[in-house]
Design a protein around this motif. Structure first.
Motif, short mmCIF file in Angstrom:
data_model
loop_
_atom_site.label_atom_id
_atom_site.label_comp_id
_atom_site.label_asym_id
_atom_site.label_seq_id
_atom_site.Cartn_x
_atom_site.Cartn_y
_atom_site.Cartn_z
N ASP A 74 0.83 -1.21 0.00
CA ASP A 74 0.00 0.00 0.00
C ASP A 74 0.86 1.25 0.00
O ASP A 74 0.52 2.26 -0.63
CB ASP A 74 -0.92 0.00 1.22
N VAL A 75 1.98 1.23 0.72
CA VAL A 75 2.90 2.37 0.69
C VAL A 75 3.42 2.58 -0.73
O VAL A 75 3.50 3.72 -1.23
CB VAL A 75 4.08 2.15 1.66
N LEU A 76 3.77 1.48 -1.41
CA LEU A 76 4.28 1.59 -2.78
C LEU A 76 3.20 2.14 -3.71
O LEU A 76 3.47 2.99 -4.55
CB LEU A 76 4.76 0.21 -3.25
N ARG A 77 1.96 1.66 -3.56
CA ARG A 77 0.89 2.16 -4.43
C ARG A 77 0.61 3.65 -4.15
O ARG A 77 0.34 4.43 -5.07
CB ARG A 77 -0.38 1.35 -4.20
N GLY A 78 0.67 4.05 -2.88
CA GLY A 78 0.49 5.45 -2.57
C GLY A 78 1.58 6.32 -3.19
O GLY A 78 1.31 7.42 -3.67
N GLU A 135 8.80 11.94 4.08
CA GLU A 135 8.84 12.34 5.49
C GLU A 135 7.45 12.28 6.12
O GLU A 135 7.30 11.94 7.29
CB GLU A 135 9.41 13.74 5.61
N GLY A 136 6.41 12.59 5.33
CA GLY A 136 5.05 12.51 5.85
C GLY A 136 4.63 11.09 6.17
O GLY A 136 3.76 10.87 7.00
N LEU A 137 5.22 10.09 5.50
CA LEU A 137 4.87 8.69 5.79
C LEU A 137 5.44 8.21 7.12
O LEU A 137 4.91 7.27 7.71
CB LEU A 137 5.38 7.79 4.66
#
Length: 589
Positions: A47-51, A72-74
């Motif tokens: 999901d991080v990669l898709r975002g 940085e926001g992640l």
């Protein structure tokens, strides 16, 4: 005695097998729980990669500063502890390599080199060059690395480019920050915004690179093992390959590489599959049986044999064993349910954070548009106004004495008027000044522009009510109207459009309908199409409702409603242009 001993022996065997089965089931449940945790973490990192890929698709040009702000926001250090880095690899062909290496890549303030040199230096037909990576200090040496220099990695990248799917080569990452073979990568293609992506040929033409994540397999797996009841459990994670030509299995992780293992008969072991995006992993769990036995479990078979002389006591002991097994199973089920609910809550929290980040980005974009429009209006508009006054004076004074100079001044005056018109168009594209007069005036102006541009019949029903709302809601409604009219002009093939604006009962409602070909589900879910999604997100962030309905050849209707606070409804009317400090320049433009 012989009969009693025989019954005792039978109960000994039954009790021993029951205990072993119960311990084996508990071990299996714990192994399946670890398997589920590994899969859940892989899905979270996916999901991080898709975002990240969506972040690249949402902008025509993502620079290094905005990329680092996004990462940085992640807050990957605390939210995704097994994640090493997030990176972007730009796609190049050999014909563009020299120009790429000679160009100034920018980002020196962040710590990037002024120019990117591709390594290794051998020339190839295609390159996937790492140009952005975060965190940068730990992985600065990877800038300029061609990740496609290895054959399996290049094949995985080409497959992802042609299909638009996630790709993983399965090869360990060579990094000085972790042991050999401890890191893996997962990548997702990035395409040019707005390009068609229906066929592999179209995807290749629109392909600009790929985003990727690198994560540590030991940290990923160790987090799952820490939740097991028995710490003496060994896990060996093996990559058995994919549908490509077979190759020998690769061991990715071993929780106890140097430890000695007892005999196979003294072990509980199970092999569970893990799907790592078209690659097949095998998780080999093993643990000594004795570690899963309590002291009571060790002596229970002997106790059952001794108590076999008396059937009543034997029945009691058997009942106790079964009931205790059931209690442990219920406790385990409750624990798994609690962990599942916790994971769901974390996923929901991550979803809310992403929505807030999107809302913040949209707010920044609107504020930046407003600022640029005002600067153009106040600076360039004033200069053009002064220049026009001077040229107009020159034209008046040379009308009779210098005909040729007068003609030249007339042409200059026409050119200045054309420039003023262009500036007005630019300002209105960024943020129409008519929004300062209220939502009613902005909607009427937009509909008039739509009639002029499209030639369609467009009706406005506003019920003769003056709408007073805050700037955020007015801007959101105006952008929804812009997006809807743009979709009608491009796709609907309509001849009649009707817009209704109503404020009543503490709600502000707007309905946009047409008599076109209608909207289809396939169009709403098309890859790379975010117009309708953007409308729904804008209204959802304001706490409103959005309904998009349509039938084939029956037209489309977009209906939105947003609550309006009492403070917004009784607010003073917007400042008229005549009273603003720049009213003279407004009239000139």
């Amino acid at each position: 005695m012989l009969l009693s001993l025989g019954i005792g022996g039978l109960f000994y065997l039954a009790a021993n097998r029951t205990i072993e089965y119960d311990a084996g089931e508990r071990f299996l449940h714990q192994a399946q729980n670890a398997q589920y945790n590994i899969n859940s973490r892989l899905n979270a990192y996916t999901d991080v990669l898709r975002g990240t890929a969506s972040f690249f698709h949402a902008s025509d040009n993502v620079d290094r500063a905005s990329f680092h702000r996004y990462v940085e926001g992640l807050n990957i250090a605390s939210q995704f502890p097994a994640l090493d880095n997030i990176n972007y690899a730009q796609y190049l062909t050999d014909s563009g390599r020299d120009a790429f290496e000679a160009a100034d890549a920018g980002g020196e303030a962040l710590g990037y080199p002024a120019k990117v040199t591709i390594s290794p230096g051998q020339r190839r037909p295609e390159y996937w060059v790492l140009t952005m990576i975060a965190p940068l200090p730990e992985f600065r040496e990877k800038i300029g690395r061609d990740i496609g220099c290895r054959g399996p990695v290049a094949r995985a990248l080409q497959h992802g480019r042609d299909t638009g799917e996630l790709s993983a080569s399965g090869l360990p990452i060579d990094s000085v920050h972790q042991p050999q073979g401890a890191g893996l990568a997962l990548r997702l293609p990035v395409y040019r915004s707005g390009a068609p992506l229906q066929t592999p040929e179209q995807r290749r033409a629109a392909y600009i690179g790929s985003v990727g994540i690198g994560f540590s397999v030991p940290r990923l797996v160790q987090a799952a093992l820490e939740q097991m009841q028995v710490r003496d459990t060994r896990l060996v994670l093996v990559d058995t390959g994919d549908s490509a030509p077979p190759r020998p299995p690769v061991q990715l992780f071993d929780s106890n590489p140097a430890g000695s293992q007892p005999r196979v008969s003294d072990l509980f072991s199970v092999v569970l599959p893990i799907d790592f995006h078209h690659r097949h992993w095998s998780a080999h769990f093993s643990t000594p049986k004795a570690a899963w036995y309590s002291r009571f479990d060790t002596w229970l078979p002997w106790l059952a044999m001794l108590c076999g002389f008396t059937g009543s006591l034997l029945f009691y002991l058997l009942f106790h064993t079964l009931s205790s097994s059931r209690m442990r199973a219920v406790k385990m089920a409750k624990e798994m349910t609690r962990e599942l609910r916790t994971s769901q809550a974390r996923l929901q929290q991550s979803h809310h954070k992403l929505r807030r980040l999107a809302a913040h980005a949209d707010h920044i974009k609107e504020e930046e548009r407003k600022r640029i429009a005002r600067e153009i209006h106040d600076d360039l508009g004033q200069n053009l106004l002064v220049l026009r006054i001077d040229v107009d004076l020159l034209t008046t004074r040379t009308r009779h004495r210098h005909p040729r100079l007068h003609a030249r001044a007339q042409r200059m005056l026409s050119q200045i008027d054309s420039s003023i018109k262009s500036v007005r168009h630019i300002i209105n594209d960024l943020r129409p000044t008519v929004l300062d007069l209220g939502l009613n005036a902005a909607v009427e102006w937009q509909i008039a522009q739509f009639r002029t541009r499209s030639g369609m019949v467009c009706e406005l029903i506003d019920h003769n009510t003056e709408i007073r709302i805050d700037d955020q809601r007015a801007t959101a409604f105006f952008r929804v109207l812009q997006e809807s009219l743009s979709n009608i002009l491009q796709h609907a093939h309509a001849s009649l459009v009707r817009v209704e604006l109503l404020q009543a009962g503490g709600m502000l409602c707007m309905t946009i309908s047409d008599n076109g070909i209608g909207v289809r589900d396939s169009s709403r879910n098309k890859v790379g199409s975010f117009g309708l999604v953007g409308i729904e997100e804008r209204i959802s962030l304001l706490g409103g409702t959005c309904s998009i309905s349509g039938t084939p050849n029956g037209g489309t209707t977009v209906a939105i409603a947003v609550p309006v606070s009492d403070a917004a409804r009784v607010a003073s009317p917007p400042q008229s242009p005549a009273s603003s400090p720049s009213s003279a320049r407004d009239m000139a433009l």
